[in-house]
Design a protein around this motif. Structure first.
Motif, PDB file in Angstrom:
ATOM      1  N   GLY A   1     -55.097  71.635 -49.465  1.00 20.15           N
ATOM      2  CA  GLY A   1     -55.764  72.711 -50.170  1.00 20.15           C
ATOM      3  C   GLY A   1     -56.053  72.455 -51.634  1.00 20.15           C
ATOM      4  O   GLY A   1     -56.518  73.351 -52.340  1.00 20.15           O
ATOM      5  N   TYR A   2     -55.813  71.251 -52.106  1.00 20.32           N
ATOM      6  CA  TYR A   2     -56.087  70.932 -53.504  1.00 20.32           C
ATOM      7  C   TYR A   2     -57.516  70.421 -53.651  1.00 20.32           C
ATOM      8  O   TYR A   2     -57.996  69.653 -52.819  1.00 20.32           O
ATOM      9  N   ALA A   3     -58.179  70.837 -54.720  1.00 21.26           N
ATOM     10  CA  ALA A   3     -59.498  70.297 -55.047  1.00 21.26           C
ATOM     11  C   ALA A   3     -59.307  68.857 -55.508  1.00 21.26           C
ATOM     12  O   ALA A   3     -58.245  68.491 -56.020  1.00 21.26           O
ATOM     13  N   LEU A   4     -60.337  68.053 -55.340  1.00 24.98           N
ATOM     14  CA  LEU A   4     -60.251  66.641 -55.728  1.00 24.98           C
ATOM     15  C   LEU A   4     -61.291  66.324 -56.787  1.00 24.98           C
ATOM     16  O   LEU A   4     -62.441  66.752 -56.685  1.00 24.98           O
ATOM     17  N   ALA A   5     -60.876  65.596 -57.794  1.00 28.89           N
ATOM     18  CA  ALA A   5     -61.771  65.092 -58.837  1.00 28.89           C
ATOM     19  C   ALA A   5     -61.832  63.578 -58.698  1.00 28.89           C
ATOM     20  O   ALA A   5     -60.958  62.957 -58.093  1.00 28.89           O
TER      21      ALA A   5
ATOM     22  N   THR B   1     -55.689  77.500 -59.793  1.00 30.62           N
ATOM     23  CA  THR B   1     -56.386  76.388 -59.155  1.00 30.62           C
ATOM     24  C   THR B   1     -55.680  75.078 -59.504  1.00 30.62           C
ATOM     25  O   THR B   1     -55.193  74.902 -60.619  1.00 30.62           O
ATOM     26  N   VAL B   2     -55.653  74.197 -58.529  1.00 35.46           N
ATOM     27  CA  VAL B   2     -55.040  72.879 -58.706  1.00 35.46           C
ATOM     28  C   VAL B   2     -56.059  71.833 -58.273  1.00 35.46           C
ATOM     29  O   VAL B   2     -56.586  71.887 -57.155  1.00 35.46           O
ATOM     30  N   THR B   3     -56.315  70.892 -59.160  1.00 45.27           N
ATOM     31  CA  THR B   3     -57.213  69.783 -58.876  1.00 45.27           C
ATOM     32  C   THR B   3     -56.405  68.500 -59.026  1.00 45.27           C
ATOM     33  O   THR B   3     -55.576  68.390 -59.927  1.00 45.27           O
ATOM     34  N   CYS B   4     -56.648  67.556 -58.132  1.00 43.63           N
ATOM     35  CA  CYS B   4     -55.911  66.290 -58.146  1.00 43.63           C
ATOM     36  C   CYS B   4     -56.879  65.115 -58.212  1.00 43.63           C
ATOM     37  O   CYS B   4     -58.034  65.218 -57.806  1.00 43.63           O
ATOM     38  N   THR B   5     -56.362  64.002 -58.702  1.00 40.43           N
ATOM     39  CA  THR B   5     -57.041  62.723 -58.546  1.00 40.43           C
ATOM     40  C   THR B   5     -56.076  61.790 -57.825  1.00 40.43           C
ATOM     41  O   THR B   5     -54.858  61.917 -57.965  1.00 40.43           O
ATOM     42  N   GLU B   6     -56.629  60.895 -57.050  1.00 41.06           N
ATOM     43  CA  GLU B   6     -55.816  59.904 -56.345  1.00 41.06           C
ATOM     44  C   GLU B   6     -56.720  58.754 -55.946  1.00 41.06           C
ATOM     45  O   GLU B   6     -57.783  58.974 -55.356  1.00 41.06           O
ATOM     46  N   THR B   7     -56.318  57.516 -56.277  1.00 42.74           N
ATOM     47  CA  THR B   7     -57.133  56.351 -55.945  1.00 42.74           C
ATOM     48  C   THR B   7     -57.014  55.958 -54.476  1.00 42.74           C
ATOM     49  O   THR B   7     -57.908  55.310 -53.942  1.00 42.74           O
TER      50      THR B   7
ATOM     51  N   GLU C   1     -61.606  58.331 -61.587  1.00 42.90           N
ATOM     52  CA  GLU C   1     -61.954  57.808 -62.909  1.00 42.90           C
ATOM     53  C   GLU C   1     -62.037  58.917 -63.950  1.00 42.90           C
ATOM     54  O   GLU C   1     -62.298  58.667 -65.115  1.00 42.90           O
ATOM     55  N   LEU C   2     -61.878  60.170 -63.504  1.00 49.32           N
ATOM     56  CA  LEU C   2     -61.939  61.356 -64.374  1.00 49.32           C
ATOM     57  C   LEU C   2     -63.307  61.532 -65.007  1.00 49.32           C
ATOM     58  O   LEU C   2     -63.434  62.126 -66.075  1.00 49.32           O
ATOM     59  N   THR C   3     -64.347  61.056 -64.329  1.00 46.55           N
ATOM     60  CA  THR C   3     -65.701  61.234 -64.843  1.00 46.55           C
ATOM     61  C   THR C   3     -66.109  62.692 -64.701  1.00 46.55           C
ATOM     62  O   THR C   3     -65.748  63.365 -63.742  1.00 46.55           O
TER      63      THR C   3
END
Length: 156
Positions: free
Chosen positions: A106-110, A88-94, A113-115
């Protein structure tokens, strides 16, 4: 660990040898009237990023990882090189447009702010080319550290 250019790097260089051309430059300028220049370049693929090939990620991180968190994934170019090593791959992006693009890839998003990220939620956390672009790099580093356990690999 010293990493030398490999086949993946050579292929990226071959694929990106020529500039993106006048038409794409014009389109970026037009798009930048409505979104940030960062978003305009990201949405048009003007400057694809390459830091490590999949083979280099494998050499650096080893095998046996299930969950990756890529902080500040941008257009997902670097993420795509690391992704084959993980279930699994999760990404953050502002950037909202680039986050939507990551989701379509297809990437999960968090949350950027990494809350809500509990320590140990990820085997590997990457934060590449982000610290110089954030307003609070020390705070980001503290948050990343708090998200790690002794088994987490953090690649900055």
């Amino acid at each position: 660990m010293e990493l030398a250019p490999d086949e993946g790097t050579a292929q990226w260089l071959a694929d990106n040898r020529t500039p993106h051309g006048a038409l794409r430059s014009w389109f970026v300028r037009q798009l930048a009237e409505y979104v940030s220049i960062y978003d305009a370049h990201g949405l048009t693929g003007s400057y694809p990023m390459h830091l490590l090939s999949t083979a280099q990620f494998t050499r650096l991180l080893g095998d046996g990882h299930d969950r990756l968190l890529d902080v500040g994934a941008g257009g997902g170019y670097v993420t795509a090189q690391a992704a084959p090593l993980f279930r699994t791959v999760t990404c953050t992006e502002t950037s909202a447009p680039l986050a939507r693009r990551l989701g379509r890839r297809g990437y999960a998003l968090a949350a950027p702010e990494l809350t809500g990220i509990a320590p140990g939620s990820f085997d590997v956390i990457t934060c590449l080319n982000v610290l110089d672009r954030t307003r609070r790099p020390k705070s980001l580093l503290r948050t990343l550290h708090a998200s790690c356990t002794s088994d987490t690999k953090l690649l900055v």
